[in-house]
Design an enzyme around this catalytic site. Structure first.
Site, PDB file in Angstrom:
ATOM      1  CG  ASP A 193      40.071  47.515  21.060  1.00  0.00           C
ATOM      2  OD1 ASP A 193      41.205  48.013  20.998  1.00  0.00           O
ATOM      3  OD2 ASP A 193      39.474  47.039  20.071  1.00  0.00           O
ATOM      4  CG  ASP A 217      42.051  43.420  21.023  1.00  0.00           C
ATOM      5  OD1 ASP A 217      42.076  42.191  20.847  1.00  0.00           O
ATOM      6  OD2 ASP A 217      41.335  44.171  20.347  1.00  0.00           O
ATOM      7  CG  ASP A 221      44.061  44.862  16.123  1.00  0.00           C
ATOM      8  OD1 ASP A 221      44.988  44.029  16.195  1.00  0.00           O
ATOM      9  OD2 ASP A 221      42.971  44.726  16.701  1.00  0.00           O
ATOM     10  NE  ARG A 273      43.256  37.000  16.104  1.00  0.00           N
ATOM     11  CZ  ARG A 273      42.237  37.723  16.551  1.00  0.00           C
ATOM     12  NH1 ARG A 273      42.406  39.014  16.814  1.00  0.00           N
ATOM     13  NH2 ARG A 273      41.053  37.171  16.720  1.00  0.00           N
TER      14      ARG A 273
END
Length: 396
Positions: A193, A217, A221, A273
């Site tokens: 992704d 993205d 992560d 983030r």
């Protein structure tokens, strides 16, 4: 006789106080170490506890694996491919993701055995699809300029991985297909992704001195049971969703996540983030936040976030001064979360609204904490964030 007895009592009292004095920072160490040890700390050419472990040594190229002893935070003890052979990437090609040729990065990353992966020369590697990184690997870009573009790294159910001195940018969404992920035959994988580094169900991961930007993205992560992670000394720029720790509020497997964000710089059009946390326990220590778009640190699902010794320089817009972004709960409930600040420096009107209480740490949490220097030191502690220019025979 009475005076002599009192002197003995005073001597042993002072000795006991000295022994019980906690060691919290380099400044404390300088007060109690012998002169030669103090000199080693202050003249190594390094700026923080991680870099001080290896950067002042001119023979780093002959002793690359010494880096494996330098991780701090919750990723401490991550040794990557220390126990394996040196594998040299000689080709930047990635034209067969199912059967990569020996000499390519993909071939080395997929092997089942420990490997310390280095690069023969400067390379721009355009990954055709996500590259699966197996356990017990170090990807060490020192001594070369290594860029990874188009697709990123996937760490899924692995342990003991170091990613060091790599520039990753312009990572896109890519379709799936047959992709090599271990010594066996290639297996079908779903599409990726657009994460630069995607980590799921993995432990003992250390990302250090990387430069990450402009991916579709996330840049990093980490989710679905990942723990014992350190992201350090890295440079994050030109990106919206920077670091995500925790898959979703419903994913309770992330309650055990332990992650450290230390000595990084976030600047040049980063939005949010940095990190965004769910569940879990997070130390965010001695980072430099040079403006943001929406917020700097955020989260949901009651994570514990300890912000210590960071520099937060807010954007100029009056509506964007808040360091924190709280999600998923009413304000009254989110103010019960343990989001604490200590030694942070707030500049240009930055606002940090702490909540909860100082938590009582478990032994595992205590063991992974990095002693925080004052936020006034964050600029110097992060001054070498991102990829380093390392030449054999000279300190990095």
């Amino acid at each position: 006789m009475g005076i002599k007895h009192c002197c003995y009592i005073l001597y042993f009292t002072l000795a006991l106080v000295t022994l019980l004095q906690p060691v919290r920072s380099a400044e404390d160490l300088q007060e109690i170490l012998p002169v030669n040890e103090t000199r080693r700390l202050t003249t190594s050419g390094a700026y923080n506890i991680i870099d001080g472990c290896w950067r002042g040594k001119a023979d780093w190229a002959e002793n690359r694996k010494a880096l494996a002893d330098c991780a701090q935070g919750f990723g401490k003890g991550t040794v990557g491919g220390k126990d394996g052979d040196i594998y040299t990437v000689t080709s930047e090609l990635d034209d067969d993701v199912a059967n990569p040729k020996e000499g390519t990065l993909r071939f080395g990353a997929a092997q089942n055995r420990p490997l310390w992966i280095i690069f023969e020369r400067d390379m721009v590697i355009r990954l055709d699809k996500e590259m699966v990184v197996n356990s017990d690997k170090t990807i060490d870009g020192r001594g070369a300029k290594v860029e990874i573009i188009n697709a990123g790294f996937t760490l899924n159910g692995v342990k003991n991985v170091i990613i060091h001195n790599i520039n990753m940018h312009d990572v896109k969404v890519n379709p799936g297909g047959l992709i090599k992920s271990n010594d066996g035959p290639a297996a079908p994988r779903a599409g990726s992704d657009g994460d630069a580094i995607s980590i799921s169900g993995s432990s003992q991961i250390w990302i250090d001195h990387c430069s990450l930007s402009k991916s579709v993205d996330g840049l990093v992560d980490a989710k679905l049971g990942t723990t014992r992670l350190t992201v350090s000394n890295s440079l994050f720029t030109q990106h919206q969703f920077v670091l995500l720790f925790g898959a979703g509020d419903e994913n309770i497997e992330d309650r055990g996540m332990l992650a450290t964000v230390a000595f990084n710089t976030f600047t040049d059009n980063v939005d949010q983030r940095m990190p965004r946390c769910r569940h879990g326990f997070f130390q965010v220590v001695n980072n430099n936040y040079d403006k943001w778009g929406s917020y700097a640190i955020g989260g949901s699902a009651s994570p514990t976030i300890l912000s210590q010794g960071n520099r937060f320089c807010a954007p100029d817009e009056r509506s964007k001064k808040n360091v924190l972004g709280r999600h998923g709960e009413a304000a009254a409930e989110s103010m019960k979360w343990n989001w604490r600040t200590n030694k942070d420096v707030l500049e240009n009107g930055a606002i940090f609204v702490a909540s909860g209480v100082d938590p009582v740490l478990t032994p595992e949490q205590s063991a992974g904490m990095i002693p925080a220097e004052p936020g006034e030191s964050a600029l110097s502690l992060t001054s070498s964030a991102g990829v380093l220019s390392c030449q054999p025979g000279a300190p990095c």
